[in-house]
Design an enzyme around this catalytic site. Structure first.
Site, PDB file in Angstrom:
ATOM      1  N   PHE A 110     150.772 122.487  15.304  1.00 25.37           N
ATOM      2  CA  PHE A 110     149.436 122.082  14.870  1.00 25.37           C
ATOM      3  C   PHE A 110     149.108 122.624  13.482  1.00 25.37           C
ATOM      4  O   PHE A 110     149.419 123.774  13.165  1.00 25.37           O
ATOM      5  CB  PHE A 110     148.367 122.643  15.820  1.00 25.37           C
ATOM      6  CG  PHE A 110     148.300 121.983  17.165  1.00 25.37           C
ATOM      7  CD1 PHE A 110     147.396 120.960  17.411  1.00 25.37           C
ATOM      8  CD2 PHE A 110     149.118 122.410  18.202  1.00 25.37           C
ATOM      9  CE1 PHE A 110     147.309 120.368  18.668  1.00 25.37           C
ATOM     10  CE2 PHE A 110     149.041 121.823  19.464  1.00 25.37           C
ATOM     11  CZ  PHE A 110     148.137 120.803  19.697  1.00 25.37           C
ATOM     12  N   ASP A 111     148.449 121.796  12.685  1.00 28.01           N
ATOM     13  CA  ASP A 111     147.736 122.276  11.519  1.00 28.01           C
ATOM     14  C   ASP A 111     146.467 122.949  12.053  1.00 28.01           C
ATOM     15  O   ASP A 111     146.145 122.814  13.247  1.00 28.01           O
ATOM     16  CB  ASP A 111     147.400 121.095  10.604  1.00 28.01           C
ATOM     17  CG  ASP A 111     146.569 121.494   9.405  1.00 28.01           C
ATOM     18  OD1 ASP A 111     146.887 122.530   8.791  1.00 28.01           O
ATOM     19  OD2 ASP A 111     145.592 120.781   9.102  1.00 28.01           O
TER      20      ASP A 111
END
Length: 215
Positions: free
Chosen positions: A7-8
């Site tokens: 995930f960002d």
């Protein structure tokens, strides 16, 4: 489908658009007497702060001053940062189903400590790759590649979830699938090389072949 999901952070897990743009707007006004509309600062979302500041200064000394002032102002607005609705449960559900989770972000280690740890999600991520951990940052493949190496996982079984063009380019240059988080994406019409388009955080579960009605 995927055994590993990376995930960002900004624009994907936490909504920091107002925090980042408003704090930079305040910094530029105070330090350079520049009045910049918030919409003209959207370009900073998803890129390292140092790269964002370079648009406003080519002087190394001034750049460091602006970065310090900006970081201080971010803390002033930090109360406006929120988790996107539903993302916390999604992360917990993925973890419960033994999906390998990691974070790949343009934030530095210090910024993660100040701006992310308070949300109480750190324990669910087996690896966190920040801007402090690689010489080259997104859109280069290095940050995602480092996460893959630290996790010891197959890139074919990995997907990166992010909201910016830098996220997309980093994933594709690394050879992993990319899913755009439409709930946080600003430039949604500019994404040209995506594998999945996710309307809501709950849609992330489908990447791991988890039926949403089972959770």
């Amino acid at each position: 489908m995927f055994k590993t999901i990376l995930f960002d952070v900004d624009g994907t897990i936490i909504d920091t658009q107002y925090v980042m743009t408003r704090s930079l707007q305040k910094t530029l006004l105070e330090e350079k007497q520049l009045e910049v509309p918030l919409e003209d600062l959207h370009f900073i979302l998803g890129i390292p702060g140092r790269e964002a500041i370079k648009k406003f200064s080519e002087n190394d000394t001034e750049l460091e001053t602006l970065l310090t002032k900006w970081n201080n102002n971010i803390l002033l607005f930090s109360e406006y940062a929120t988790l996107f609705p539903g993302i916390e449960k999604v992360i917990k559900d993925l973890h419960a189903q033994s999906i390998e989770l990691g974070v790949v972000t343009s934030k530095t280690q210090e910024e993660m400590k100040n701006e992310f740890d308070s949300f109480g999600l750190t324990q669910y991520f087996k690896v966190q790759v920040t801007a402090s951990d690689t010489d080259l940052h997104k859109p280069n493949p290095d940050p995602i590649q480092k996460a893959l190496e630290e996790l010891g996982v197959d890139k074919k079984e990995t997907v990166y979830v992010g909201d910016s063009l830098y996220d997309m380019k980093s994933a594709k240059s690394c050879g992993v699938s990319f899913a755009v988080a439409q709930w946080g994406a600003v430039e949604s019409s500019a994404f040209t090389d995506i594998d999945f388009s996710l309307a809501t955080p709950k849609d992330v579960l489908t990447l791991a072949n988890i039926k949403t009605d089972m959770i």
